[in-house]
Scaffold this motif. Sequence first.
Motif, PDB file in Angstrom:
ATOM      1  N   ARG A   1      -8.432  -7.635  -7.504  1.00  0.00           N
ATOM      2  CA  ARG A   1      -8.325  -6.295  -8.126  1.00  0.00           C
ATOM      3  C   ARG A   1      -6.927  -5.857  -7.710  1.00  0.00           C
ATOM      4  O   ARG A   1      -6.579  -5.556  -6.467  1.00  0.00           O
ATOM      5  CB  ARG A   1      -9.187  -5.199  -7.888  1.00  0.00           C
ATOM      6  N   GLY A   2      -6.113  -5.658  -8.701  1.00  0.00           N
ATOM      7  CA  GLY A   2      -4.440  -5.439  -8.149  1.00  0.00           C
ATOM      8  C   GLY A   2      -4.134  -4.325  -8.143  1.00  0.00           C
ATOM      9  O   GLY A   2      -3.046  -4.028  -7.791  1.00  0.00           O
ATOM     10  N   GLN A   3      -5.120  -3.462  -8.216  1.00  0.00           N
ATOM     11  CA  GLN A   3      -4.628  -1.893  -8.363  1.00  0.00           C
ATOM     12  C   GLN A   3      -4.146  -1.308  -7.016  1.00  0.00           C
ATOM     13  O   GLN A   3      -3.167  -0.580  -6.987  1.00  0.00           O
ATOM     14  CB  GLN A   3      -5.891  -1.011  -8.618  1.00  0.00           C
ATOM     15  N   LEU A   4      -4.474  -2.008  -5.927  1.00  0.00           N
ATOM     16  CA  LEU A   4      -3.848  -1.398  -4.716  1.00  0.00           C
ATOM     17  C   LEU A   4      -2.502  -1.862  -4.722  1.00  0.00           C
ATOM     18  O   LEU A   4      -1.573  -0.992  -4.278  1.00  0.00           O
ATOM     19  CB  LEU A   4      -4.562  -2.351  -3.490  1.00  0.00           C
TER      20      LEU A   4
ATOM     21  N   LEU B   1      -6.749   0.148  -0.141  1.00  0.00           N
ATOM     22  CA  LEU B   1      -7.686   0.270  -1.194  1.00  0.00           C
ATOM     23  C   LEU B   1      -7.099   0.395  -2.687  1.00  0.00           C
ATOM     24  O   LEU B   1      -5.912   0.374  -2.756  1.00  0.00           O
ATOM     25  CB  LEU B   1      -8.557   1.821  -1.104  1.00  0.00           C
ATOM     26  N   ALA B   2      -8.129  -0.109  -3.446  1.00  0.00           N
ATOM     27  CA  ALA B   2      -7.577  -0.468  -4.806  1.00  0.00           C
ATOM     28  C   ALA B   2      -7.720   0.966  -5.567  1.00  0.00           C
ATOM     29  O   ALA B   2      -7.228   1.280  -6.826  1.00  0.00           O
ATOM     30  CB  ALA B   2      -8.467  -1.313  -5.582  1.00  0.00           C
TER      31      ALA B   2
ATOM     32  N   SER C   1       0.867   0.941  -4.462  1.00  0.00           N
ATOM     33  CA  SER C   1       1.505   0.679  -3.045  1.00  0.00           C
ATOM     34  C   SER C   1       2.801   0.037  -3.377  1.00  0.00           C
ATOM     35  O   SER C   1       3.820   0.250  -2.466  1.00  0.00           O
ATOM     36  CB  SER C   1       0.695   0.404  -1.843  1.00  0.00           C
ATOM     37  N   ALA C   2       2.758  -0.737  -4.121  1.00  0.00           N
ATOM     38  CA  ALA C   2       3.999  -1.761  -4.321  1.00  0.00           C
ATOM     39  C   ALA C   2       4.933  -1.307  -5.913  1.00  0.00           C
ATOM     40  O   ALA C   2       6.174  -0.954  -5.778  1.00  0.00           O
ATOM     41  CB  ALA C   2       3.938  -3.131  -4.159  1.00  0.00           C
ATOM     42  N   TYR C   3       4.296  -1.507  -6.964  1.00  0.00           N
ATOM     43  CA  TYR C   3       4.907  -1.676  -8.129  1.00  0.00           C
ATOM     44  C   TYR C   3       5.183  -0.030  -8.489  1.00  0.00           C
ATOM     45  O   TYR C   3       6.364   0.119  -8.862  1.00  0.00           O
ATOM     46  CB  TYR C   3       3.783  -1.990  -9.212  1.00  0.00           C
ATOM     47  N   LEU C   4       4.427   0.792  -8.366  1.00  0.00           N
ATOM     48  CA  LEU C   4       4.851   2.377  -8.650  1.00  0.00           C
ATOM     49  C   LEU C   4       6.028   2.911  -8.014  1.00  0.00           C
ATOM     50  O   LEU C   4       6.923   3.215  -8.580  1.00  0.00           O
ATOM     51  CB  LEU C   4       3.609   3.291  -8.298  1.00  0.00           C
TER      52      LEU C   4
END
Lengths: 382, 382, 382, 382, 382
Positions: C232-235, B290-291, C239-242
Motif C-alpha cells: 500500500r503506497g499511501q504512506l 502509516l498509510a 510522506s515523500a511524494y507530496l
Amino acid sequence: MNKLATLLLLLFLCHHGIVCNVNSAAMPQPSVDELWKSLLFNYSRLERPTFRGDPVTVEVSMYILDIPKVNIKTMSFEMDFYFRMRWHDDRLRCELFADLEYIDVPYKKEIWVPDLFFVNAQEVHNPNSNFLLRLYKDGRVLYSTRYVIRARSIMDFKNFPTDENMIRLDIESYAYTSDKMMIKWQSKQSLGLNSERITDFIIKNLTTRESVIHLSTGSYSRVYAQITLKRRGQLYIISAYLPLIVVVLMSWLSFWINPKLIILRLGLLVTLLLLAALCVLGFDTELPKLAYATSLSNWISLHFVFLSSALVEFMLIHMIWGRRSIQYLQEHEIEDKVEGETESTCQKFRNCLCGTSSRLDLASRVLFPGFYILFNIIYWVA
Amino acid sequence: MNKLATLLLLLFLCHHGIVCNVNSAAMPQPSVDELWKSLLFNYSRLERPTFRGDPVTVEVSMYILDIPKVNIKTMSFEMDFYFRMRWHDDRLRCELFADLEYIDVPYKKEIWVPDLFFVNAQEVHNPNSNFLLRLYKDGRVLYSTRYVIRARSIMDFKNFPTDENMIRLDIESYAYTSDKMMIKWQSKQSLGLNSERITDFIIKNLTTRESVIHLSTGSYSRVYAQITLKRRGQLYIISAYLPLIVVVLMSWLSFWINPKLIILRLGLLVTLLLLAALCVLGFDTELPKLAYATSLSNWISLHFVFLSSALVEFMLIHMIWGRRSIQYLQEHEIEDKVEGETESTCQKFRNCLCGTSSRLDLASRVLFPGFYILFNIIYWVA
Amino acid sequence: MNKLATLLLLLFLCHHGIVCNVNSAAMPQPSVDELWKSLLFNYSRLERPTFRGDPVTVEVSMYILDIPKVNIKTMSFEMDFYFRMRWHDDRLRCELFADLEYIDVPYKKEIWVPDLFFVNAQEVHNPNSNFLLRLYKDGRVLYSTRYVIRARSIMDFKNFPTDENMIRLDIESYAYTSDKMMIKWQSKQSLGLNSERITDFIIKNLTTRESVIHLSTGSYSRVYAQITLKRRGQLYIISAYLPLIVVVLMSWLSFWINPKLIILRLGLLVTLLLLAALCVLGFDTELPKLAYATSLSNWISLHFVFLSSALVEFMLIHMIWGRRSIQYLQEHEIEDKVEGETESTCQKFRNCLCGTSSRLDLASRVLFPGFYILFNIIYWVA
Amino acid sequence: MNKLATLLLLLFLCHHGIVCNVNSAAMPQPSVDELWKSLLFNYSRLERPTFRGDPVTVEVSMYILDIPKVNIKTMSFEMDFYFRMRWHDDRLRCELFADLEYIDVPYKKEIWVPDLFFVNAQEVHNPNSNFLLRLYKDGRVLYSTRYVIRARSIMDFKNFPTDENMIRLDIESYAYTSDKMMIKWQSKQSLGLNSERITDFIIKNLTTRESVIHLSTGSYSRVYAQITLKRRGQLYIISAYLPLIVVVLMSWLSFWINPKLIILRLGLLVTLLLLAALCVLGFDTELPKLAYATSLSNWISLHFVFLSSALVEFMLIHMIWGRRSIQYLQEHEIEDKVEGETESTCQKFRNCLCGTSSRLDLASRVLFPGFYILFNIIYWVA
Amino acid sequence: MNKLATLLLLLFLCHHGIVCNVNSAAMPQPSVDELWKSLLFNYSRLERPTFRGDPVTVEVSMYILDIPKVNIKTMSFEMDFYFRMRWHDDRLRCELFADLEYIDVPYKKEIWVPDLFFVNAQEVHNPNSNFLLRLYKDGRVLYSTRYVIRARSIMDFKNFPTDENMIRLDIESYAYTSDKMMIKWQSKQSLGLNSERITDFIIKNLTTRESVIHLSTGSYSRVYAQITLKRRGQLYIISAYLPLIVVVLMSWLSFWINPKLIILRLGLLVTLLLLAALCVLGFDTELPKLAYATSLSNWISLHFVFLSSALVEFMLIHMIWGRRSIQYLQEHEIEDKVEGETESTCQKFRNCLCGTSSRLDLASRVLFPGFYILFNIIYWVA
C-alpha cells in the motif's frame, strides 16, 4: 526363602539408593551421596516443612552486585544480585555426619524449595546456572542463586537531570498463601550493595519492607527491596546546560550591534538558534518521552524563549522603524525628490533608532541578563 | 511361595510409588506425596475430565500486572499478567485428607491440563517459570501462571495523539474442539488490572467476550480479553503542538516588517521553517509510519502550510512589485538617466508598496490569524 | 510356580504399561492411556509408515494468521501460521474405541512424525509450544503446530513504493529422500490467510507449488507457499511524494521574482533545497539500501534535479549578466567616470535583464512546468 | 526353576530392548528399532570408531544456502548452511537388513558423533532442530545438520565500496587431538553455495583449506571454509558518488559569477557544502568506523576539499581586493572626498577584479576541472 | 534357589551397568564405557575430591580467542575464550587401561566438577555446547569449555580516544568456600590471547591475580583475568580531530576579509560552525555519555570556543564601529546633510576600521594561531 526376600529387598533398596539407617550405621563412613539419599527416603517434596502447622518462615537477603542499566525510557532497571533464602526443614536434620557443619548439595529438584518470584521482573536469568544449597546439621537450609533480572519500576522524572528515584523489586510466593508461608527480610542489613560498578547514580538509601497482598486466589506475603538512586547530573551539565548557557550569552552580543547591520545581527541570532536546536537534537534521543515537563525540558524551553525573544526584539526595532518611516515618507514625499531616498530614510532611520529602537536595545542590554539571572535563581532554588 | 509373591508385589508397588488404598488406610497419616501418587494411579492423562461426555468447561480469569509497552510501529503490545484456569476433574477428588481444604502440587506434566494458547501472541514467557496447581477436595482444579507476552493487535491511529484503541488478547484451545472443551470467563469481573504501572494510557474499559471459531480442523471455543486504552496526549502537546504553534505565531511578525528589508523578513521565515523541520524530525522517529494521515500529521502538515504561505505571501509582494517596476521602467526609461536608478526604483517601490504589496501585508495581518483560529476550531472540535 | 511367573509377567507388563490385547478385551472399558500404550507396543518409531514400500505421502496445509513484518532491508519476513501435516500410519489404526472418531494425544516423541523443515527460515518459534496430534480410527494422523518464523525471500524493489513481491516459504523433508517421502499440498485451498491483521499490503495471490530438489545427499520433495503482496503506497505518497511536489512547485515562484533581488530568490531556492534534503533524510532510514535505483529513489533524484535546475537557471542569469556588464564596462570605461557605477551597471543590468536574463525566466516559467508534467506522465505511466 | 530364570532374563532383555542376535534371527523380519537396539548393544559411546588405532577421518562438506548479512561494523557474517560429516564406524555395520542401502536414525545421543565446532562462531542455531543420521550397510555414517550461525572474520575495508574480502569459517574438533581425529574436506567440490539469495556480493571464490592447530591442550586438526566476496558497489555509486560529483560540478558555476555578487556566490557554495554534509550524514551510519581511511572516505574527503577550495578561492579574491583597496584608499584619501566611496571603491574593485581576482577565477575555471579529472583518474586507476 | 538369587543380582548389576572389578578383570579387554561405569560405581558426586581434607586446588587457564566488542556506552565487553580447569580427583584414578594416557568422556553431570562462575558476566553462552573432559591415568582431570560472554567492567574514559583501560573477568566458586576450594592460575602464562582478531585495540598487558572475597555466606577464593587494552585512536583522528582542525584553520581566513563585507565574513564563519556541529553530531552517537569530560570532548569544546571566538571578534569590530559611528553622527549631524549618509559613514567606518577594528583583525591574525598552537601543545603533552 527369607534369604531370597532379604536379598531382593536389599537389591531394590540399592537400586533406589535407599540405605536404611541400620545398614548405614553398620558401614564405617557413609558417603555424602548415601546420606543425601537416606535423607530423601520418605521425604515428601509436596509438603512444606511445617505442613499442617504454622506458616514456614523464609528469610531472604540480597546482595546487589551491579545495576548495569536504569532505562529511563521504559522505566525499567537491570539488576545483578545474589539472592539468598533461609528456612528450617526438620526433615533434613542429619545428625549422622558429626564432623561436618553443613553439606552442599547440587540438587534442588528433590527437596522442597520456596517458590518465590519477582513480581515486577520482565526477564530473569541465571547466567551460569549456579546455585548453592547448603543443609545445616540442625535442619536449617540456605539456598542462594545469582540472578540477572530486568524489572519495571515507576519513576518520576519531574526533576529529571537531578532526579532521585526509588527502584523497587517485589518478591512474593507464587503458590503459598500467607497462612502457609511468610517471607521476611533476614535482618535490617539483609539488603547489601556493591557500589563499585554503579557510576551513573549515587546510592542514597537501601530499605526493606514487608507486607501482605490480597489477590483473588488468596493473600500472599510479599517483601520489597527498595533502592533510592540519585542521578549524577554532571553529564547533563556538560552536554545540555553549558552549551545552552553559552548560546544565550552570545545572543546578547546582538544588542550591541547596530540594528542597521541587519545581516550581521540576524545571522548571529539565527546561527545561535540553529546551533541550540542541533545541540538539543543531539542528546534528545537519550531522554525519556514523558507526558510531563522535566526540569531539563523546562530549562531547554526557557532558553529557546530567551533566544527567540532576542530575535523578536530585533524584529520589533525594524517593525517600529518601518511603520514610522512609511508614515514619515508619506508626509514628506515632495521634499524627498532631490536627495537620495536611501540617505533620507537612513537619516530617519538613524533618528528613529536613536529615538526608539536603540532605546529598546539599551533596555534589552539590562533586561535580558536581569531576567536571565532571575530565572536562573528561581530554577536552581526551586 | 505366596509370601514371596506378595513381597515382590509390594516391592514393585513401592518401586513405582503406588500405595494401594488398603495400605494407605492402614498407615496412620499418609504424606501428600503418597496421596498424590495414589491419585495418579490409574489416572489417564490423555483423557480430559469429562471424556465421552459433555465438553469440559474451563473458566479463565486474568489479572494484568503491567502493560510495559504499546508499540505503535509494529502495532503490538507487551503484557504481564496472571492467567488462571479453573476446571473440574472428578478423578482428582480426594476425600482422604479431611483436614486440608486443598493441596498445592508442583507437577503439571502428570495430569490433564487445558492446552489453551494466545492466538495473537508472538512471544510468550514465564520469567521465573512459576505456576500454581491447586487441587481442591471436591475435584476442582486451579491452575495459575504468570505470563509476559508480546502480542499483535490492530489499532487505528487516525486520531493519533488522542487516539483510543482496544488491544485484544485471544485465548483458544489448541487441540480440543468446542464439543470437547468450552472456555468461559469465570465472571464479569474476571479481567482485572493493576493500573499502578500504566503511565502512558488511561484505562477506559475492560471487557470480556466469548465466541466459537471455525477452522479446517474443527470449531474451537475462544475467549477475548479486551482493554481499551486512551493515550495521554500531553507528551505530544509539549513536544509537537506547542513548538509549532510558537513558530507559526512568530511567522506573523513578518507581516509587520517592511518588505524592503528582504534579508530580515526572509531570514525570519526561513529560520522558522528550518526550526519547525528540525523539531518535527526530532520526534518523528517515535511515530508510526502509516498509510493514512493521523490527527498529528494533519496538524504538522497544516502548520507547514501556514509557514509556507507566509513565505509565499512575501514572495508575491516582490513578484508584483518586480513586474510593475519593470513595466514602469520601460515606460520612463529616458527620464531615469539623471537620477540614480536605486533611488527612483525605490520610490516606485515605495509607491508600489503603499499601493499594492503593503495591502497584501495588511490583509495578511488579519487573514492569517483568522484562518488559523478557524482551522484550530475545526481541528479541535472534529 | 506358574503362578509366580504369571504374576511377575503381569507386573512387568504393568510396569511398562503394556496391556496385551487379551487382557484389554477382558477389561470392561480401557482408558485412552492404555489404548495408547497398546498402540505403541511393538511400534517401531524408526520406521516410516510405509517402510520398505512406496514413499509416504504427507499432505500439508497452512493457515496464515499474521505477517507481522516484511523487512525490506534484510529482505526477510515474519509469519505466524498454523502448519498441518496429514499422513496415514496403519500401525496406529485402532478399532478398539468404536465410539470415538479420533483421539488427541499430547505425545509426539513416541511415534514417527515427518521431519519437515522450512528451508529459508532463519528463526522458528512455537510461542506456547502447543501442538495437536490427532489419531483417526482408520490410521490417518493429523499433526498441527503453530509457528512464528522469520524467513528470507528475495524481493525486487525496482518499483519500490508500488512494488508487488512474492514471499515464499520452502518446506522440505530433512532426512527422507523423495523415494521415501512425498510432500503434497492437501488441496488447492490448503493455503489460507487471515488478512485481518495485514495492514501494509494487499494480498494479491496465494499459490502453492511442488517440486523435487537434488542435493548431494539425495533428492528431496519440496513444497512452496507463495504469497504475492502488493504494498500500500499511501504512506510514501503522504510522506515523500507530496512534500517534494510542494517544494518543486514553490521553487517555480522564483521565476517571477526580479533576479536583482538576489537574496530573496537565492534564499527561497536554498531553503527549499534544504527542506527537501531534510524531508528525504527523515524517511530515508526506513528505506532499503539497494544496488539499484527504485521508483522512489528515481522520483527523489529527479525532484532534486528540478530544484537544482531552478538554482542553476538563476546562476546563469547572473553569470550572463556578469560577463556582459564586464565587457560593457571595459568598452565604456571612460564615460563611466561621471555617473555612479552602481546606477549604470544597474541600468545595463536592467537592459541585460530585459534583453537576456528575463527571457530565461520567461522561458523557465513555461519550460519547467512543462518538463515537470512530461516527467510525471512518463513516471506514472511507466 | 530354569524356566523362571529364562523368563526373567527374557523380560529384562525386553525391558532394555536388547534383542540378542539369536532371537532376532529367529524372528521373521526384525523392525528397524530392534536392529538399532541390537547395534547399540555393547556399543561403547565413549570410544571413537578407531579406538586404540589410527585417527578417525571425518570428511566434511558444506552447502551454503544463504549469507543473510555481512555486518561491516562488527566484521561478522551470518551464514545458513547444511553441514555434513561422513565417517566410518565399523561397530555400526549391519548386514542384517539386506534389502536396505541405509537406515535413517533420529537418535544422535546414543552413538559416537564427532564433536566438531565452529571456532569463530559467536552464535550457532539450528532453527528447526533437524538433523539426518544415516547408517550405511558397510558402516559408513553420514550426519547432516542445518546451521544458522553468526561468526567473526577480519575484513579489510581499505577499498571499501569495491572491496573484496574473504570470510572464513574455522571448523575444529573440541576434544579430539589430531592423533585421534583428522578432519578433511570430502573433495575439492565439497564447499557448495546457492548464490540465488546473495544479492549484495559477487561470489568470487570458494576455497577449502586444512591445517593443524597447536594449543596448550594438544594439537587439533582444523579445516577452513573460505568464501571470497566482492561487494556490489552500485549502491554507493548511486547514493554517495553521484550526488557528490553533482555537487562539485555545481560548485564550479561560482567561477562564472561576478565576485561582487557576494551573496549569490557565497549562497551557492554554502548550500552545496551543507547539502554534501547532509548527504554524507545520511548514509554514514551504514558505514564501518575504522581506524584507517577507506576508498570511499578518501573520495568523500577529497570532494570536501574541492568544495572548500572553491570557497577559499572566493575568499581569496575578496581578501586580495580588500587589502589592495585599503592600500589604495590610504594613498588617494583626499581625492575620494568628492565622488562616492562606493563608486570609487567599486571602480577600484572592478580594476582589481579585472587585474587580479578575476584572473584567479579565470584560472580556477581551468584548474579546478583539471585537477578534478586528474584526481579521478588517479582514484579510479589506483 | 541361590542360583536364582545370583542370576537376579547379575541382572540388576547389568541393568545398571555396574561391572564389578572381578568380572571386568575376567573380560579380555573392557570397553571405555565399562571402565567409566566401574569408575562411577560408589562414586559420590556430592563429595569434592578432598572431602574432609584440605581444600581442592583448581587450576584455571584461559585462552582468549576474540574480544568482539568493547561497548563504551554500557562499559561492558564481549569475550570469546577457552576456559580450562584442572584438578585432581583420586577417585577417578584408573590404572586399568595401561595403554592409554587419558580418556575423553562426554558426560559431565556424573562426576564432581568445580562450580566456577564469572562474577561480572551478564550473559554466558557456549555456542556449540562443546566441552572436553579428560581423565588422566593418575587422577588428574582437565575440563575445558568455550564461552562467549558479555561482562561488565568499569572503565575510565578521561583520556577517551587514547584511553587505556583494564577489562577484568572475575572467576569465583559459587558454593565452595575458600577452606573447601582454592582457585589458582595454572602458571604465569595461563592467560593467553589470540590477537589476530582484535583490531580496535592494542593489547598492552595480560595479568592474572588471585584473592579471597568475604561474603555473608563465607569466604570464597577468586581469581581475576585482567587485560589492558589501548584504544587505537586513528579512527577519531580521521573522523573528529582532522575535520575540526581544518574548520578552525579555515575560520582564520575571516581575519583577512574586509569587515565591511559582512555577508562574506559572517557566511564563512556560520558555515564553518554548522559544518563543525554536523560533523560532531555525525559521530556523537558512537561516543559514551559520561558524567565527566573526556579528552575528545575537551578537544571538541575548545574548537567550538575557537570558532565562536572568531565570530565574537567579528561582532566586536562592528559593535565598536557601531557605537563610535553613532557618537560621531550625533556630533556631526548638521554637516551630514549634504553628502550621502552611506558615504560618510563608510568613510568613518574606514577610519574606524583603520583605527580600531582592523587592529583587532591584525591582532587576531597573530593571536588566534598563537593560542591554538599553545592549546595544542598543552593538549597533546598533557
